[in-house]
Write a protein that holds these residues in place. Structure first.
Motif, PDB file in Angstrom:
ATOM      1  N   ALA A 230       0.840  -1.196   0.000  1.00 49.74           N
ATOM      2  CA  ALA A 230       0.000   0.000   0.000  1.00 49.74           C
ATOM      3  C   ALA A 230       0.868   1.236   0.000  1.00 49.74           C
ATOM      4  N   ARG A 231       0.227   2.368  -0.246  1.00 50.96           N
ATOM      5  CA  ARG A 231       0.924   3.652  -0.235  1.00 50.96           C
ATOM      6  C   ARG A 231      -0.047   4.700   0.266  1.00 50.96           C
ATOM      7  N   ILE A 232       0.438   5.657   1.024  1.00 47.97           N
ATOM      8  CA  ILE A 232      -0.408   6.796   1.405  1.00 47.97           C
ATOM      9  C   ILE A 232      -0.409   7.766   0.229  1.00 47.97           C
ATOM     10  N   ILE A 233      -1.596   8.046  -0.307  1.00 43.91           N
ATOM     11  CA  ILE A 233      -1.655   8.917  -1.489  1.00 43.91           C
ATOM     12  C   ILE A 233      -2.274  10.273  -1.194  1.00 43.91           C
ATOM     13  N   ALA A 234      -2.987  10.395  -0.065  1.00 44.85           N
ATOM     14  CA  ALA A 234      -3.551  11.699   0.291  1.00 44.85           C
ATOM     15  C   ALA A 234      -3.690  11.775   1.796  1.00 44.85           C
ATOM     16  N   TRP A 235      -3.630  13.008   2.286  1.00 39.86           N
ATOM     17  CA  TRP A 235      -3.724  13.247   3.720  1.00 39.86           C
ATOM     18  C   TRP A 235      -4.646  14.444   3.910  1.00 39.86           C
ATOM     19  N   ASP A 236      -5.662  14.278   4.748  1.00 37.10           N
ATOM     20  CA  ASP A 236      -6.644  15.344   4.976  1.00 37.10           C
ATOM     21  C   ASP A 236      -7.149  15.938   3.659  1.00 37.10           C
ATOM     22  N   PRO A 239      -3.642  15.480  -2.076  1.00 36.57           N
ATOM     23  CA  PRO A 239      -2.620  14.539  -2.545  1.00 36.57           C
ATOM     24  C   PRO A 239      -1.277  14.790  -1.864  1.00 36.57           C
ATOM     25  N   VAL A 240      -0.620  13.703  -1.548  1.00 39.95           N
ATOM     26  CA  VAL A 240       0.674  13.756  -0.890  1.00 39.95           C
ATOM     27  C   VAL A 240       1.742  13.800  -1.976  1.00 39.95           C
ATOM     28  N   ASP A 241       2.630  14.779  -1.901  1.00 39.14           N
ATOM     29  CA  ASP A 241       3.651  14.877  -2.952  1.00 39.14           C
ATOM     30  C   ASP A 241       5.053  14.634  -2.409  1.00 39.14           C
ATOM     31  N   VAL A 242       5.122  14.143  -1.167  1.00 47.23           N
ATOM     32  CA  VAL A 242       6.421  13.715  -0.637  1.00 47.23           C
ATOM     33  C   VAL A 242       6.246  12.270  -0.175  1.00 47.23           C
ATOM     34  N   GLU A 243       7.348  11.562   0.009  1.00 44.15           N
ATOM     35  CA  GLU A 243       7.275  10.173   0.443  1.00 44.15           C
ATOM     36  C   GLU A 243       6.843  10.154   1.914  1.00 44.15           C
ATOM     37  N   VAL A 244       5.711   9.507   2.197  1.00 47.29           N
ATOM     38  CA  VAL A 244       5.258   9.372   3.589  1.00 47.29           C
ATOM     39  C   VAL A 244       5.382   7.900   3.949  1.00 47.29           C
ATOM     40  N   PRO A 245       6.169   7.575   4.995  1.00 49.50           N
ATOM     41  CA  PRO A 245       6.354   6.165   5.323  1.00 49.50           C
ATOM     42  C   PRO A 245       5.024   5.509   5.692  1.00 49.50           C
ATOM     43  N   LEU A 246       4.892   4.261   5.286  1.00 50.32           N
ATOM     44  CA  LEU A 246       3.686   3.516   5.607  1.00 50.32           C
ATOM     45  C   LEU A 246       3.722   3.138   7.091  1.00 50.32           C
ATOM     46  N   PRO A 247       2.620   3.373   7.814  1.00 47.20           N
ATOM     47  CA  PRO A 247       2.624   3.014   9.227  1.00 47.20           C
ATOM     48  C   PRO A 247       2.654   1.503   9.415  1.00 47.20           C
ATOM     49  N   ASN A 248       3.136   1.056  10.578  1.00 41.22           N
ATOM     50  CA  ASN A 248       3.098  -0.371  10.903  1.00 41.22           C
ATOM     51  C   ASN A 248       2.719  -0.538  12.367  1.00 41.22           C
ATOM     52  N   ALA A 249       2.697  -1.768  12.842  1.00 48.19           N
ATOM     53  CA  ALA A 249       2.209  -2.044  14.199  1.00 48.19           C
ATOM     54  C   ALA A 249       3.002  -1.277  15.259  1.00 48.19           C
ATOM     55  N   GLU A 305       1.510   1.314 -11.374  1.00 49.04           N
ATOM     56  CA  GLU A 305       0.696   1.754 -12.515  1.00 49.04           C
ATOM     57  C   GLU A 305      -0.013   3.075 -12.221  1.00 49.04           C
ATOM     58  N   LEU A 306      -0.115   3.411 -10.942  1.00 46.49           N
ATOM     59  CA  LEU A 306      -0.875   4.619 -10.577  1.00 46.49           C
ATOM     60  C   LEU A 306      -0.032   5.857 -10.789  1.00 46.49           C
ATOM     61  N   LYS A 307      -0.641   6.841 -11.435  1.00 51.74           N
ATOM     62  CA  LYS A 307       0.016   8.137 -11.542  1.00 51.74           C
ATOM     63  C   LYS A 307      -0.196   8.884 -10.228  1.00 51.74           C
ATOM     64  N   GLN A 308       0.661   9.830  -9.957  1.00 48.15           N
ATOM     65  CA  GLN A 308       0.471  10.725  -8.825  1.00 48.15           C
ATOM     66  C   GLN A 308      -0.874  11.443  -8.994  1.00 48.15           C
ATOM     67  N   LEU A 309      -1.628  11.607  -7.906  1.00 48.79           N
ATOM     68  CA  LEU A 309      -2.877  12.362  -7.999  1.00 48.79           C
ATOM     69  C   LEU A 309      -2.550  13.809  -8.351  1.00 48.79           C
ATOM     70  N   PRO A 310      -3.376  14.446  -9.173  1.00 49.36           N
ATOM     71  CA  PRO A 310      -3.078  15.845  -9.522  1.00 49.36           C
ATOM     72  C   PRO A 310      -3.208  16.741  -8.286  1.00 49.36           C
ATOM     73  N   PRO A 311      -2.309  17.706  -8.114  1.00 48.91           N
ATOM     74  CA  PRO A 311      -2.386  18.570  -6.925  1.00 48.91           C
ATOM     75  C   PRO A 311      -3.645  19.433  -6.951  1.00 48.91           C
ATOM     76  N   ASN A 312      -4.157  19.750  -5.765  1.00 45.17           N
ATOM     77  CA  ASN A 312      -5.276  20.692  -5.671  1.00 45.17           C
ATOM     78  C   ASN A 312      -4.748  22.114  -5.823  1.00 45.17           C
ATOM     79  N   PRO A 410       6.103  16.106   8.018  1.00 43.11           N
ATOM     80  CA  PRO A 410       6.127  16.276   6.561  1.00 43.11           C
ATOM     81  C   PRO A 410       5.223  17.449   6.175  1.00 43.11           C
ATOM     82  N   PRO A 411       5.594  18.202   5.145  1.00 40.93           N
ATOM     83  CA  PRO A 411       4.832  19.408   4.778  1.00 40.93           C
ATOM     84  C   PRO A 411       3.562  19.064   3.991  1.00 40.93           C
ATOM     85  N   LEU A 412       2.620  18.405   4.665  1.00 40.36           N
ATOM     86  CA  LEU A 412       1.402  17.965   3.986  1.00 40.36           C
ATOM     87  C   LEU A 412       0.286  18.970   4.209  1.00 40.36           C
ATOM     88  N   LEU A 413      -0.380  19.338   3.132  1.00 40.29           N
ATOM     89  CA  LEU A 413      -1.511  20.266   3.242  1.00 40.29           C
ATOM     90  C   LEU A 413      -2.577  19.666   4.149  1.00 40.29           C
TER      91      LEU A 413
END
Ligand code: C2O
Ligand code: CU
Ligand code: CU
Length: 458
Positions: A230-236, A239-249, A305-312, A410-413
């Protein structure tokens, strides 16, 4: 201009229409706030609040840049007002009682009309009788889709929230004085879409857009995924445009009330294999909140295969010219009781912004915490002077965290910043949406006992 004059002169008069006062031709179906019954646990819980008599509030859908019309009718005996959390829309449509509209009385209708500028995962909830109506169920997810299809095989929306029930599965009081003065009063039943660990089928090897929303009044969820790439693709929403580590247990993702996370999930290839959205709840082993089950023949998609989501279209602040404003969140020495008019009070104040508890939604003559000039950039320094965590939410604008005294952010909108114990976070924004924007903690007991204010953009 006094708040009430403004209200009667503009949006409230235009939007609030009593029964019989139709005249608005439209195909948009009414959203009717009503009491509901639902078997949350074993027995049917009555006295719930939803948009239908026997189901959770539906996922509302719109498209980026397209006008939406949401006629909200109140068929409860209490007042209400609907807020669209995270959407950067016109102030008059923001749903904050006394600040942007008058409360919507029994049998009244308020016609919300707006055009969401941003795609993403948002949500809706009342902002009047907030504690009662939210705790009894009225929190729903809003999906604003991108103008162009981002290429998933399917989508799964998960609305996480707790309920506070007694032995007969009926509602306990939603808050306690003890809770309101601390971290809030927690529910004792955790649900996803009002269900206990629902299982949702998705095509084997397919790509799922998993939208997770914490609409709880109190709980900060600690989440991770198990069983899938999986990948985090958006936050609040954004779209996330920096690498955000995937959470784990060991290192779960903190998702506070009001916050959202979108994952791109690659389903396992084997029929029947499960992907779990797992929560760590205090004093309990890890538990799956919801499960995705692989079904059918493997379609063998790949995350790459997924493109980056377009920025808002969010303006980036100019830090060189940004003016600094400070906000301190903490207890209040004053106590007292807020005057919320028709919108419900817990009966006391424990919290404050800049050492002043919110005088109440219906109190006239309460000024803004800050006045920002349209188009200018600002840095807001948010200081938590308490041992409790606060998801601080700003309406109508989107901001980026710059730095914290405790961690690397991370500088996430976002529209909601979760402040840790004694944390100081600086955020930056462009004040590009005019109006009076509510600014408050999203732990509803904190919001309703002083930790509220508003920021004016002129
Ligand atoms: Cu999600 Cu002021 O609200
Ligand atoms: Cu909001
Ligand atoms: Cu708080």
């Amino acid at each position: 201009m006094k708040r009430r004059e403004f209200l009667l002169g503009s949006s409230a008069a235009a939007g609030a229409i009593g029964l019989g006062g139709f005249g608005l031709a439209s195909a948009a179906p009414e959203l009717v706030i009503q009491s509901a019954s639902f078997a949350l646990r074993d027995q049917v819980t009555t006295g719930m609040v939803s948009l239908s008599p026997d189901a959770p509030p539906p996922v509302l859908r719109g498209r980026q840049g397209e006008a939406m019309r949401l006629p909200v009718r109140n068929s409860t005996l209490d007042y209400t007002a609907m807020h669209w959390h995270g959407l950067r829309i016109r102030n008059a449509m923001d749903g904050v009682p006394y600040l942007t509209q008058m409360p919507v009385g029994p049998n009244e209708l308020f016609d919300y009309e707006f055009t969401p500028p941003d795609a993403g995962t948002y949500w809706y909830h009342p902002h009047c009788m907030t504690m009662e109506q939210m705790a009894h169920g009225l929190t729903g997810v809003m999906v604003i889709s991108e103008a162009e299809d981002p290429g998933f095989d399917s989508e799964q929306v998960i609305n996480l929230r707790d309920f506070r029930l007694d032995e007969e599965d009926q509602f306990l009081p939603a808050y306690t004085q003890r809770g309101a003065a601390r971290a809030g009063t927690f529910g004792n039943l955790q649900t996803a879409n009002w269900l206990d660990t629902p299982v949702y089928d998705h095509i084997s090897g397919g790509l799922v857009r998993l939208r997770v929303v914490n609409t709880d009044t109190t709980r900060i969820y600690r989440l991770h995924l198990e069983g899938a790439e999986a990948r985090i693709i958006a936050w609040d929403g954004h779209p996330v445009d920096v690498e955000v580590p995937l959470p784990n247990a060991e290192d779960p993702l903190l998702v506070g009330p009001g916050q959202r996370v979108d994952f791109a999930v690659a389903m396992p290839s084997g029929e029947g294999q499960m992907v779990d959205l797992v929560a760590k709840l205090p004093g309990q082993p890890h538990r799956p909140m919801a499960r995705l089950r692989a079904v059918g023949a493997d379609v063998a998609r790949d995350l790459r295969e997924l493109k980056q989501l377009p920025p808002n279209p969010v303006a980036r602040p100019d830090l060189a010219t940004a003016e600094l404003h400070e906000f301190v969140f903490g207890w209040t020495p004053e106590g007292g009781e807020p005057n919320n008019g028709f919108c419900g009070s817990l009966g006391y104040n424990f919290w404050s912004i800049n050492r002043t508890p919110w005088a109440g939604d219906a109190t006239e003559g309460v000024g803004p915490l800050a006045v920002l000039e349209m188009g200018n950039s600002y840095v807001l320094r948010l200081r938590n002077e308490s041992p409790n965590l606060h998801p601080i939410h700003l309406h109508g604008l989107v901001f980026t965290p710059l730095k914290s005294n405790l961690r690397k952010l991370p500088p996430l909108l976002t529209d909601t910043m979760l402040l840790l114990k004694d944390e100081v976070v600086e955020i930056a924004l462009v004040a590009d949406n005019p109006g009076d924007w509510a600014f408050h903690c999203h732990v509803i007991e904190h919001q309703k006992t002083g930790l509220t204010g508003y920021i004016r953009v002129v």
